[in-house]
Design a protein around this motif. Structure first.
Motif: not given
Length: 212
Positions: A156-168
């Motif tokens: 959970a330390a990785a925010s959804p925003e950061v994870v999503s931008w890894m994907i995008f």
């Protein structure tokens, strides 16, 4: 005025194949020589249609540019909604969404490149309409990431925003380096991307989880 309005104004039954042929011709020309350098007459000649047929579906050249990306985004949104509705496991759903996003981006890489280069030619209204739908796509992906985190399946330390931008960020870069004659099929790249993203944020491997 958009394509749908043009159709209703003329009152003729739609011909999806003809419409797709016109869009395909515009896509080729925009890719080859740019939006500004392409005339409606050139699209007509490349598509092998009359000018009247083109204006039956598209009221202006801008409509063609809009529809080039609108079609891809609509497909990706429909796939996203279907996956989110059908897959109760958020980790599996997220992996499947990544797979779909990678594969559709590769298949439609020319559309992505043209839109990325020419999107400033769209009216503010058209641009905002696409941005609204793209933000909705991002929101659904981030909701999946949050649910995976809530269930303790990822760090959970990785925010959804950061994870999503890894994907995008990864999918946006695909048209720059993917080669059809390269060593990996689109589905292989998609599989590895999903494994990487979920491993990077700490999810456990899902046994037997492969996307056909």
């Amino acid at each position: 005025m958009g394509a749908e309005a043009a159709v209703s104004r003329r009152g003729r039954p739609p011909n999806p194949q003809l419409r797709a042929r016109i869009i395909g011709a515009a896509l080729e020309l925009f890719a080859e020589q740019g939006y500004d350098a392409t005339s409606v007459n050139q699209v007509v000649v490349r598509a092998g249609v009359t000018k009247g047929a083109l204006y039956h579906y598209f009221a202006a050249k801008e409509d063609l540019l809009y529809e080039i990306y609108r079609g891809l985004l609509d497909q990706q949104l429909a796939d996203l909604d279907r996956i989110a509705a059908e897959e109760p496991d958020p980790s599996r759903a997220l992996r499947t969404v990544i797979h779909d996003l990678v594969v559709t981006t590769i298949r439609h890489r020319r559309e992505v490149v043209v839109f990325g280069r020419e999107s400033t030619r769209l009216s503010p209204e058209r641009w905002q309409a696409l941005q609204r739908d793209w933000r909705r796509y991002q929101d659904v992906v981030r909701t999946l990431i949050r649910e995976v985190q809530r269930r303790g399946m990822v760090n959970a330390a990785a925010s959804p925003e950061v994870v999503s931008w890894m994907i995008f960020g990864f999918t946006t870069s695909l048209p720059n380096w993917y080669r059809p004659d390269g060593p990996k099929e689109p589905s292989e790249i998609a599989e590895e991307a999903g494994e990487f993203v979920l491993a990077a944020v700490g999810t456990t491997h899902i046994e037997g989880m492969r996307i056909p």
